[in-house]
Scaffold this active site. Structure first.
Site, mmCIF file in Angstrom:
data_model
loop_
_atom_site.group_PDB
_atom_site.id
_atom_site.type_symbol
_atom_site.label_atom_id
_atom_site.label_comp_id
_atom_site.label_asym_id
_atom_site.label_seq_id
_atom_site.Cartn_x
_atom_site.Cartn_y
_atom_site.Cartn_z
ATOM 1 C CG ASP A 154 102.352 27.484 77.101
ATOM 2 O OD1 ASP A 154 101.760 28.527 77.425
ATOM 3 O OD2 ASP A 154 103.587 27.355 77.180
ATOM 4 C CB SER A 174 103.806 29.894 79.637
ATOM 5 O OG SER A 174 104.756 29.097 78.989
#
Length: 346
Positions: free
Chosen positions: A153, A35
């Site tokens: 993610d 991320s």
């Protein structure tokens, strides 16, 4: 090896850690990121000067500039950010269509496949595409289509990619976790790590976000127990610093990251010199879960085998970008570190 965790705006603290590593000439043999940690780690691995990244973060912290990055689109999953403008920004920062194969040090970014519910390790192909995948937070960004997969993610399944870092090379791993460690709390007692308290966010949304962070934090603890890092840095970040609305606190976050790294300098130097105890991770053997998962992918999805180059700071270190002083202490430094020779990678 570095493992940079996810955390939205809180991840800006990673830049403070990287500043200290550069200043103290701590060699980095490779990097894994998830991320926000993946985004910043990828830019750093590609040689983008930290100063430029920091300036860009300050710029997009302005509400109007941030809105310019929002390109809403309607898909089967509803209204969400398409991410095309973010992709263009990444390409501009990288200076073109940079690929993993072009980088001077090993890099791995993590994502999760929506169809299988399994983690995916990204180590080849266009770097901007992998970054776009690892930051695709569900509900905010549309999933990223990549080689037949719908990626989201990486922090959903592995927010602190220690195992991914160990898969790159058998070297000590320093992990940086920017999310609260709720394991430090006890029911009925004043929390040591309180829930995040973002400003101007309704209470019910705060509680929903907190529940999600509770699960991510607990999964991080379980994964660290199974595959421990040699050192975990946890910058002290106030609870008021949220994941999505605190990019205007760049300077505060940089200081928090730098303070955490400076406090751990003796251990960092010990690991860099090859001294001290090396943490053994049984999950990172030939049959580790990451490599086993990758072996089940079709040949089109498998990353190529790459040899591990020497750690940065060796004879074949990563090239220096213009205006970037790698491996030098500031002229105002009062310590003799700047006079020392670069440490030899081990």
């Amino acid at each position: 090896m570095l493992a940079l965790g996810g955390g939205g705006a809180r991840g800006v603290a990673h830049l403070g850690v990287l500043e200290v590593l550069e200043r103290e000439r701590i060699p980095v043999a490779g990097l894994a990121g998830t991320s926000m940690g993946g985004l910043l780690g990828a830019l750093w691995a590609a040689g983008v000067p930290l100063e430029r990244v920091e300036d860009e973060l300050r710029r997009i912290a302005e509400p109007l500039e941030l809105l310019r990055l929002v390109d809403l689109g309607l898909s089967a999953s509803g209204l969400s950010v398409r991410g095309v403008k973010l992709y263009d920004l990444l390409t501009d920062l990288l200076g073109g269509d940079v690929r993993f194969e072009d980088l001077p040090l090993p890099l791995a970014l993590t994502a999760a496949d929506l169809a299988s519910g399994r983690p995916v390790l990204l180590r080849h192909g266009p770097l901007a595409e992998a970054v776009r995948a690892t930051v695709s937070l569900p509900g905010l960004f549309q999933p990223f289509a990549h080689e037949g997969l719908r990626l989201i993610d990486g922090g959903i399944l592995d927010n602190l990619p220690v195992e991914a870092a160990r898969a790159l090379a058998a070297r000590p791993v320093v992990a940086v976790d920017v999310l609260p460690r709720f394991r430090a709390n006890a029911p009925g007692a004043e929390p040591v790590a309180p829930p995040l308290q973002p400003e101007r966010v309704p209470q019910f949304l705060q509680e929903l976000a907190h529940v999600a962070l509770m699960m991510v934090a607990e999964m991080t603890e379980l994964r660290l127990a199974a595959c421990p890092a040699d050192l975990v840095l946890r910058p002290e970040i106030p609870a008021e610093v949220s994941l999505l609305t605190s990019f205007h606190r760049v300077d505060e976050l940089l200081l928090a990251g730098a303070a955490a790294a400076e406090a751990a300098l003796p251990r960092l130097e010990e690991l860099a010199s090859g001294g001290g105890q090396f943490t053994y991770c049984p999950r990172c053997s030939v049959r580790s879960s990451v490599r086993a998962a990758m072996s089940k992918l079709s040949p089109a999805h498998r990353p190529p085998r790459v040899s591990t180059p020497p750690a940065r700071g060796g004879k074949r270190g990563r090239p220096r970008s213009p205006g970037r002083r790698r491996g030098r202490a500031p002229a105002s430094s009062t310590t003799p570190r700047g006079a020392r020779r670069s440490r030899r990678a081990r």
